[in-house]
Write a protein that holds these residues in place. Structure first.
Motif, PDB file in Angstrom:
ATOM      1  N   ASN A  80       0.837  -1.190   0.000  1.00 18.04           N
ATOM      2  CA  ASN A  80       0.000   0.000   0.000  1.00 18.04           C
ATOM      3  C   ASN A  80       0.881   1.252   0.000  1.00 18.04           C
ATOM      4  O   ASN A  80       1.897   1.314   0.702  1.00 18.04           O
ATOM      5  N   GLY A  81       0.467   2.236  -0.771  1.00 15.03           N
ATOM      6  CA  GLY A  81       1.182   3.500  -0.787  1.00 15.03           C
ATOM      7  C   GLY A  81       0.466   4.538   0.049  1.00 15.03           C
ATOM      8  O   GLY A  81      -0.772   4.553   0.134  1.00 15.03           O
ATOM      9  N   VAL A  98      -3.314   4.382  -0.819  1.00 13.29           N
ATOM     10  CA  VAL A  98      -3.642   3.854  -2.135  1.00 13.29           C
ATOM     11  C   VAL A  98      -3.231   2.393  -2.176  1.00 13.29           C
ATOM     12  O   VAL A  98      -2.059   2.059  -1.947  1.00 13.29           O
ATOM     13  N   THR A  99      -4.161   1.523  -2.466  1.00 16.09           N
ATOM     14  CA  THR A  99      -3.876   0.091  -2.525  1.00 16.09           C
ATOM     15  C   THR A  99      -3.181  -0.240  -3.844  1.00 16.09           C
ATOM     16  O   THR A  99      -3.185   0.560  -4.781  1.00 16.09           O
ATOM     17  N   PRO A 100      -2.573  -1.432  -3.946  1.00 16.04           N
ATOM     18  CA  PRO A 100      -1.875  -1.797  -5.185  1.00 16.04           C
ATOM     19  C   PRO A 100      -2.759  -1.768  -6.424  1.00 16.04           C
ATOM     20  O   PRO A 100      -2.250  -1.623  -7.539  1.00 16.04           O
ATOM     21  N   PHE A 373       9.845   8.647  -4.009  1.00 18.16           N
ATOM     22  CA  PHE A 373       9.785   7.226  -4.354  1.00 18.16           C
ATOM     23  C   PHE A 373       9.295   6.423  -3.158  1.00 18.16           C
ATOM     24  O   PHE A 373       9.464   6.825  -1.994  1.00 18.16           O
ATOM     25  N   ALA A 374       8.727   5.260  -3.452  1.00 20.85           N
ATOM     26  CA  ALA A 374       8.436   4.255  -2.429  1.00 20.85           C
ATOM     27  C   ALA A 374       8.464   2.894  -3.108  1.00 20.85           C
ATOM     28  O   ALA A 374       8.248   2.784  -4.325  1.00 20.85           O
ATOM     29  N   THR A 375       8.730   1.864  -2.329  1.00 19.15           N
ATOM     30  CA  THR A 375       8.753   0.509  -2.873  1.00 19.15           C
ATOM     31  C   THR A 375       7.334   0.024  -3.079  1.00 19.15           C
ATOM     32  O   THR A 375       6.497   0.085  -2.170  1.00 19.15           O
ATOM     33  N   GLY A 376       7.037  -0.423  -4.285  1.00 16.57           N
ATOM     34  CA  GLY A 376       5.720  -0.954  -4.585  1.00 16.57           C
ATOM     35  C   GLY A 376       5.798  -2.425  -4.933  1.00 16.57           C
ATOM     36  O   GLY A 376       6.856  -3.061  -4.821  1.00 16.57           O
ATOM     37  N   LYS A 377       4.675  -2.969  -5.348  1.00 15.06           N
ATOM     38  CA  LYS A 377       4.637  -4.371  -5.733  1.00 15.06           C
ATOM     39  C   LYS A 377       5.306  -4.523  -7.088  1.00 15.06           C
ATOM     40  O   LYS A 377       4.871  -3.964  -8.083  1.00 15.06           O
ATOM     41  N   ASP A 378       6.429  -5.234  -7.135  1.00 12.92           N
ATOM     42  CA  ASP A 378       7.177  -5.499  -8.370  1.00 12.92           C
ATOM     43  C   ASP A 378       7.651  -4.220  -9.047  1.00 12.92           C
ATOM     44  O   ASP A 378       7.666  -4.109 -10.273  1.00 12.92           O
TER      45      ASP A 378
END
Length: 730
Positions: A80-81, A98-100, A373-378
C-alpha cells in the motif's frame, strides 16, 4: 565497449528528381545524440545518455489525486502506498492510502499546508510530518485518531519547517527541521524530544537510516552530508562530504552500503526570499528557503541543475552524474540501479553506479515534478506534483515500447528520401513516418506509414515530418537519419534603397573621410512578412556627389547561395538596361556620370544560379522607388546690378534642367555669404527669379576706387550642385 551497429537505407540520389526543380543536393536530418533524442516523446522507452533508445520500465498511472501537490510518499509491506498532499492554503495537509490496485481512502487531515514527510514505523503506525509550523503525527496502523508525537513549539529552537523523518530499529524517531537546522530524537514510546544534532546551516533537508544504525544527514546552506552512529552514546557527527552544491535534496543507500546523494543550487548569493522567522529580542535571524522546495512550489528551475554523488563504504566520495536541466527531488535504489526522480520536466533517470557519467532517461511523467519514491509491488511508486499523481514504475521492461521523434521542419516543401537506421538486433523494431504541411501533426497530416526494410519512405511530400520507433523485446535504436530534398523556390529581394551622393568603399570597409549612413526604413507591419537579412544595420558610405549607392536585402528559403544583377531605366522608359551583374555583395556603388541627369528606377535581380544548373536556377526581383541623378549645376542668367540711392539693386534668373532650385546666397566685396530669397519667397521650381537690394559696405583702405563694388551670387539646386555669377557695380 563497442556496440553492434546495423545500417538500413541508402542516400537518395537521382531517383528523387522530378519535373519540379528541387534545391541543390539532398539534405540529411539526423537524430542520434541524447540532446536530440530527449526532445521526442516516450512511452515505455528509455533514452541512454549516449543516445540509444531501448525498452524502459513499464509505466502506469496508479492514482490521480485531482490536486496539484503530492509532497511525500511511503509504503508498507503489503504494497500500500501512503501519499502526503498539500496546497497553498491552510488545512490542505492530507494523507491518502492507495492500494496496489489503485483504490484510495483518506487517513488523515490537519490544519497545516502540507504533509512534507511520511514514514511507516516498525510497529506499523504511520508517521506524518506537516509543514510549515507543523507537527509530527502518529497515525495508528489499525486506524483511529492521530496523536501528536512531536511539536516543535515545545522546543527551545522552535523551528518553522519539518522536512524529513527517520526511524531506527528500536522505534526512536528522528525529525529533520529547518529554520534553524536541527535533528531531534523522539523516544520510541513518545515523550520529550531532544536535540540530537544541530548545525549552523539553514535547514536539515533529508535523513537516511542505515541497517547498521548509521544515520546520514543532508543539509541546505553548506551542502554537507553528515554521518552519525545512532547506537553510540554521545557519538560525534562526522562530515562525510561537502558537496559542490548548496542543498542536499535526497539520500539513498544500496545493499552493499554505498550512499547516494543529490545536490542542487550554487553556493553563494541566492535570490530566494528569507523565511519569516523571529529571533530573540535584539537579534535578527534570517533563513533562506531551500531552492528545491521553492522550485517545486512555483514550478520554476534551480540554476545549474543537479549533481548526484556516491559515498563508498570506505568513505570515498565520487560524482556520478550531472543533470544540467533537472532538479533531483528523490533517490531510490532498485535491482542494482539508482533511480532519480526530477523536475521540472517530470523525468525519471536510471543511473548505473558502475558507469559514472552514464544514465538513462527512463520515463517522462505526465507531471512537472517527480517528488518521492516508495517501494511498490514489483517495482517503484513515484509521487508527482503539478499534477498530483502516483505512477507505478515496474521492474519488468515495457513491451512494444514506442518513441516518437520531435517534428522536423525542413523549412520548405520537400520530398522524403530513404531512412538510415543504426540499430541493434535486426527485426526487433519497426519504424514509421508521417508528414504534413502544418507544424501540428493533429492538423491534417498523413497517416503513419511503415518504412520498408530497404528504408524507402511512402510519406507524401511536405514541409514537416516525424518518425516513430516501436521496440520489441531486445530491440534498440542508436540513430535515425532521414534524407530529404527541398523544392527549390525563387530568391526574394525584400527591400531596396538608393542613396545619391554616397559611395561605399570596395569590400564595404569604413572609408576614411566624412560618411553617410545608408539605413533601411523603419519596419512597419506588412501584409506579408519576410525573413530579413541578419545584418540590416546601417551601411557606412563616403559622401561623394559623383556617386550613387544602392543597397538591398534578399533571402532564399532554401538557404541557397545567391548572386545579383542591377538594372536601370529612366522614368517613362520601357526597357531595362544592365548596370552590373554577377554581384555577390548586397550593395552597389556606381558613378553617377553613367546616367544622364534625370529620374530613374533600379531593379535588383537575385538568382540562385551559383548552386543550380541554368535550367533549374530561379530568380526574383524588386524595383526601387524613383530616384534622381543630378550632377549638373543650375544655369544662372546675367546678374544685373546698379547703384540706386546709395544701395545696390540686383536682379537674376536661374534655371536647372533636372531638380528645383534649392536656395541662393550673395556676398558683397567678399563679405560673408547671406541667404537670398527668391521672388515669391518659396524656392521650389526649376526656374527662380531674384530681385533684391542690399546695403553698400563701407570702404576698407587702401582701395583705388571707393565707388566700385563686387556683388557675387551662388545658386544651389536640390542635389547641392552650385553655380556662381558676379557683377561689378559703380
Amino acid at each position: 565497449m563497442m556496440r553492434p551497429r546495423f545500417v538500413t537505407g541508402l542516400i537518395v540520389a537521382a531517383s528523387l528528381l522530378s519535373e519540379m526543380a528541387y534545391a541543390q543536393g539532398t539534405k540529411l536530418w539526423s537524430v542520434e545524440r541524447y540532446e536530440q533524442m530527449e526532445k521526442g516523446s516516450t512511452d515505455g522507452v528509455a533514452i541512454r545518455s549516449d543516445g540509444r533508445l531501448e525498452a524502459g520500465p513499464a509505466e502506469a498511472l496508479l492514482y490521480d489525486t485531482g490536486k496539484s501537490y503530492v509532497w511525500s510518499l511511503t509504503s508498507d509491506a503489503a504494497g500500500n502506498g501512503y501519499l502526503g498532499l498539500g496546497g497553498s492554503t491552510a488545512a490542505s495537509a492530507l494523507v491518502m492510502r492507495v492500494t496496489p490496485d489503485g483504490k484510495a481512502s483518506k487517513l488523515f487531515d490537519s490544519k497545516e499546508l502540507a504533509v512534507q514527510s511520511l514514514l511507516v514505523a516498525p510497529d506499523g503506525s504511520l508517521l506524518a510530518a506537516t509543514s510549515p509550523d507543523g507537527k509530527v503525527y502518529r497515525i495508528p496502523a489499525s486506524g483511529g485518531a492521530a496523536t501528536v508525537l512531536f511539536d516543535p513549539a515545545t522546543t527551545e529552537e522552535k523551528p518553522k519547517y519539518l522536512w524529513d523523518l527517520a526511524v531506527d530499529k528500536a522505534g526512536e524517531v528522528y525529525v529533520a527541521v529547518g529554520a534553524p537546522a536541527v535533528v531531534y530524537r523522539v523516544p520510541a514510546g513518545g515523550g520529550k524530544a531532544e536535540v540530537f544534532f544541530k548545525t549552523a546551516d539553514q535547514h536539515i533537508r533529508c535523513l537516511l537510516m542505515g541497517q547498521d544504525g548509521t544515520m546520514w544527514v543532508g543539509s541546505d546552506g553548506a551542502g554537507v552530508i553528515y554521518r552519525i552512529d545512532t547506537k553510540a552514546e554521545g557519538a560525534k557527527p562526522f562530515a562525510a562530504y561537502a558537496a559542490p552544491r548548496k542543498e542536499i535534496t535526497a539520500l539513498a543507500i544500496d545493499a552493499t552500503g554505498n550512499v547516494y546523494a543529490s545536490g542542487v543550487g550554487s553556493r553563494g548569493a541566492t535570490p530566494l526570499p528569507p523565511l519569516p522567522v523571529t529571533g530573540t529580542v535584539g537579534v535578527t535571524v534570517t533563513f533562506v528557503q531551500p531552492g528545491s522546495s521553492t522550485a517545486a512550489g512555483t514550478n520554476s528551475l534551480v540554476p545549474d541543475g543537479s549533481e548526484i554523488y556516491r559515498i563508498a563504504p570506505d568513505g570515498t566520495p565520487q560524482k556520478l552524474v550531472t543533470l544540467k536541466d533537472d532538479v533531483v527531488y528523490a533517490l531510490a535504489t532498485r535491482n542494482g540501479s539508482l533511480f532519480a526522480s526530477t523536475g521540472n520536466r517530470g523525468r525519471i533517470y536510471r543511473i548505473d553506479p558502475a558507469m559514472p557519467g552514464q544514465f538513462s532517461d527512463v520515463a517522462h511523467l505526465e507531471a512537472s515534478q517527480g517528488m518521492a519514491f516508495a517501494t511498490g509491488k514489483d517495482g517503484l511508486l513515484v509521487a508527482t506534483s503539478n499534477g498530483g499523481k502516483v505512477f507505478r514504475l515496474a521492474d519488468e521492461s515495457s513491451r512494444n515500447a514506442t518513441y516518437t521523434s520531435e517534428v522536423f521542419d525542413a523549412q520548405g516543401f520537400s520530398r522524403w528520401g530513404r531512412v538510415e537506421v543504426r540499430a541493434g538486433a535486426p527485426g526487433a523494431y519497426d519504424l514509421y513516418v508521417r508528414s504534413g504541411n502544418v507544424e501540428s501533426p493533429q492538423m491534417g497530416w498523413s497517416e503513419w506509414s511503415r518504412i520498408s526494410p530497404n528504408g524507402a519512405v511512402s510519406a507524401p511530400p511536405g514541409r514537416f515530418v516525424q518518425w516513430k520507433a516501436v521496440l520489441r523485446t531486445g530491440g534498440s535504436v542508436d540513430s535515425v537519419a532521414m534524407n530529404y530534398l527541398p523544392k527549390n523556390v525563387a530568391p526574394v529581394v525584400d527591400e531596396i534603397i538608393v542613396q545619391a551622393g554616397a559611395r561605399v568603399a570596395a569590400g564595404g570597409g569604413l572609408p576614411p573621410t566624412t560618411t553617410v549612413q545608408i539605413a533601411f526604413p523603419a519596419a512597419t507591419t506588412p501584409a506579408v512578412t519576410f525573413q530579413p537579412d541578419a545584418n540590416a544595420t546601417p551601411l557606412t558610405a563616403q559622401k561623394d556627389k559623383t556617386a550613387v549607392t544602392a543597397r538591398w536585402q534578399a533571402h532564399d528559403d532554401n538557404g541557397d547561395e545567391m548572386i545579383f544583377a542591377v538594372w536601370y531605366r529612366g522614368v517613362g522608359e520601357s526597357n531595362w538596361r544592365l548596370l552590373k551583374d554577377k554581384i555577390t555583395d548586397k550593395f552597389l556603388s556606381f558613378d553617377a556620370s553613367l546616367l544622364p541627369d534625370g529620374s530613374y528606377e533600379l531593379k535588383v535581380v537575385a538568382s540562385d544560379s551559383p548552386v543550380h544548373t541554368d535550367s533549374d536556377a530561379l530568380s526574383g526581383d524588386r524595383v526601387s522607388e524613383v530616384f534622381v541623378v543630378d550632377t549638373t549645376p543650375p544655369v544662372p542668367g546675367a546678374l544685373s546690378a546698379t547703384m540706386t540711392a546709395g544701395k545696390i539693386h540686383a536682379t537674376l534668373e536661374a534655371r536647372d534642367a533636372t531638380s528645383p532650385i534649392a536656395h541662393a546666397e550673395y556676398s558683397v566685396d567678399a563679405g560673408p555669404w547671406q541667404y537670398l530669397e527668391p521672388v515669391g519667397k518659396v524656392s521650389d521650381s526649376l526656374t527662380e527669379r531674384y530681385d533684391f537690394t542690399v546695403d553698400v559696405p563701407p570702404a576698407v583702405a587702401p582701395v583705388a576706387d571707393a565707388r566700385e563694388h563686387v556683388l557675387a551670387v551662388r545658386v544651389y539646386d536640390r542635389y547641392d550642385n552650385m553655380a556662381a555669377v558676379k557683377a561689378i557695380v559703380r
